[in-house]
Design a protein around this motif. Structure first.
Motif, PDB file in Angstrom:
ATOM      1  N   UNK A  80       0.900  -1.322   0.046  1.00  0.00           N
ATOM      2  CA  UNK A  80      -0.028  -0.091  -0.005  1.00  0.00           C
ATOM      3  C   UNK A  80       0.892   1.181   0.071  1.00  0.00           C
ATOM      4  N   UNK A  81       0.585   2.165  -1.186  1.00  0.00           N
ATOM      5  CA  UNK A  81       1.674   3.247  -1.278  1.00  0.00           C
ATOM      6  C   UNK A  81       0.684   4.408  -0.903  1.00  0.00           C
ATOM      7  N   UNK A  82       0.848   5.154   0.196  1.00  0.00           N
ATOM      8  CA  UNK A  82      -0.096   6.383   0.358  1.00  0.00           C
ATOM      9  C   UNK A  82       0.272   7.584  -0.459  1.00  0.00           C
ATOM     10  N   UNK A  83      -0.394   8.561  -0.287  1.00  0.00           N
ATOM     11  CA  UNK A  83      -0.297   9.866  -1.268  1.00  0.00           C
ATOM     12  C   UNK A  83       0.978  10.499  -0.419  1.00  0.00           C
ATOM     13  N   UNK A  84       2.063  10.082  -0.839  1.00  0.00           N
ATOM     14  CA  UNK A  84       3.369  10.649  -0.058  1.00  0.00           C
ATOM     15  C   UNK A  84       4.254  11.166  -1.440  1.00  0.00           C
ATOM     16  N   UNK A  85       5.081  11.947  -1.028  1.00  0.00           N
ATOM     17  CA  UNK A  85       6.189  12.510  -2.146  1.00  0.00           C
ATOM     18  C   UNK A  85       6.723  11.417  -2.848  1.00  0.00           C
ATOM     19  N   UNK A  86       7.235  11.529  -3.911  1.00  0.00           N
ATOM     20  CA  UNK A  86       7.916  10.432  -4.822  1.00  0.00           C
ATOM     21  C   UNK A  86       8.977   9.793  -4.170  1.00  0.00           C
ATOM     22  N   UNK A  87      10.001  10.337  -3.768  1.00  0.00           N
ATOM     23  CA  UNK A  87      10.895   9.343  -2.816  1.00  0.00           C
ATOM     24  C   UNK A  87      10.499   8.589  -1.803  1.00  0.00           C
ATOM     25  N   UNK A  88       9.723   9.036  -0.909  1.00  0.00           N
ATOM     26  CA  UNK A  88       9.125   8.108  -0.151  1.00  0.00           C
ATOM     27  C   UNK A  88       8.215   7.083  -0.609  1.00  0.00           C
ATOM     28  N   UNK A  89       7.349   7.256  -1.675  1.00  0.00           N
ATOM     29  CA  UNK A  89       6.592   6.352  -2.327  1.00  0.00           C
ATOM     30  C   UNK A  89       7.654   5.117  -3.039  1.00  0.00           C
ATOM     31  N   UNK A  90       8.386   5.544  -3.483  1.00  0.00           N
ATOM     32  CA  UNK A  90       9.528   4.626  -4.007  1.00  0.00           C
ATOM     33  C   UNK A  90       9.976   3.654  -3.039  1.00  0.00           C
TER      34      UNK A  90
END
Length: 325
Positions: A80-90
């Protein structure tokens, strides 16, 4: 069946979502102990009618009669990938060895640029062989959904499906007619007064099945048999006690064609079970167990609700819902 459950001493708990994890709320509810084990009763805020009764029957099923025999011992799950900034999402997408990512989008009126960057980062993290799908939570109108889905599909290098693009089933059906990306429905099923009466085959390609919202593993299996759509097993951000029901469903279904949206425990700040029993994916999979894990005394104390008014509210809700079943 109700008399077998210890309703009077059911502990009330609350586990917050991690800071900044937009698109995910925490988990608040009660644990019910029966002769078969434990069940979790955690209906979302605003649900206090017969829909809450389904959450209670799911908890009672887990604690009394248990679940159907599984056909597999473990199931593949999506991170599950929340609506976070790209680096954290990766970084999140790269945890747990999952080959599939459930990416949250549409968490604000100006979110498209961030959604695109997040999907691009997740694609880079998973590589070309990874599977990406996104969840809009019913946020778009039809015209917005049609325009945005094409951009998100391109950013992701191909989407497996887009989940709940619009709030109403009628609007979802219109979007489906106008886009090439498969469309899934989640809230349309979870929030329906009678999910079994829904005409889904003309509205969507995929049904997202949540055990707690449907009233238990057996009812969810019946939904899978009758809805006429390919199904994805998923869960709200429950503790591992609640998540175990989704794994039981995934383990018992004859066909499991999509990775399960059950990698949600990591969006919470903690769990109610010991660390070794927390349902965090390893090598992209989670185990199917014959019964829910028991809560850990220290973890339960850590996340116990101390506000007397909130405890009273939950006990009153439990009393009301008991009278509905």
């Amino acid at each position: 069946m109700q008399t077998l459950i210890d309703f009077d001493n059911a502990p009330v708990f609350a586990i917050p979502a991690r800071d900044g994890y937009r698109g995910f709320t925490g988990c608040e509810g009660m644990l019910l102990e029966g002769p078969q084990g434990w069940g979790e009763f955690s209906p979302p805020d605003g649900i206090a009618d017969l829909r809450s009764a389904r959450y209670l029957t799911a908890a009672i099923e887990a604690g009394t009669v248990g679940w159907p025999d599984p056909m597999r011992g473990r199931v593949p799950v999506a991170v599950a990938v929340p609506a976070v900034e790209p680096a954290l999402a990766a970084r999140i997408a790269g945890t747990g060895g999952c080959r599939t990512a459930d990416v949250r989008v549409a968490c604000g009126p100006e979110s498209l640029r961030g959604d695109i960057a997040r999907l691009e980062a997740v694609r880079d993290a998973l590589g070309p062989g990874g599977v990406i799908r996104c969840d809009a939570g019913g946020a778009w109108d039809v015209e917005t959904a049609v325009a945005v889905i094409a951009e998100l599909d391109k950013a992701a290098g191909g989407l497996e499906f887009v989940e709940q693009p619009c709030a109403s089933l009628e609007a979802v059906a219109e979007v489906r007619r106008r886009v090439s990306v498969p469309v899934a429905v989640d809230e349309s099923i979870r929030l329906a007064a009678d999910p079994f009466s829904l005409a889904l085959t003309e509205a969507a390609d995929i049904a997202v099945l949540t055990v707690t919202a449907l009233g238990g593993v057996r009812r969810a299996m019946r939904m899978a048999e009758t809805c006429g759509l390919s199904c994805v097993v998923a869960a709200e951000p429950d503790s591992s006690v609640g998540l175990a029901g989704g794994l039981a469903l995934a383990g018992a279904l004859p066909d499991l064609t999509h990775d399960c949206g059950l990698g949600t425990a990591a969006v919470l700040t903690g769990d109610l079970v010991s660390p070794g029993r927390s349902l965090i994916p390893v090598d992209g999979h989670l185990p199917v167990a014959p019964m829910p894990p028991a809560p850990d005394r220290d973890r339960l104390a850590e996340f116990a609700v101390g506000d007397p008014a909130r405890v009273v509210r939950w006990r009153e809700l439990l009393r009301i819902v008991q009278e509905l079943i």
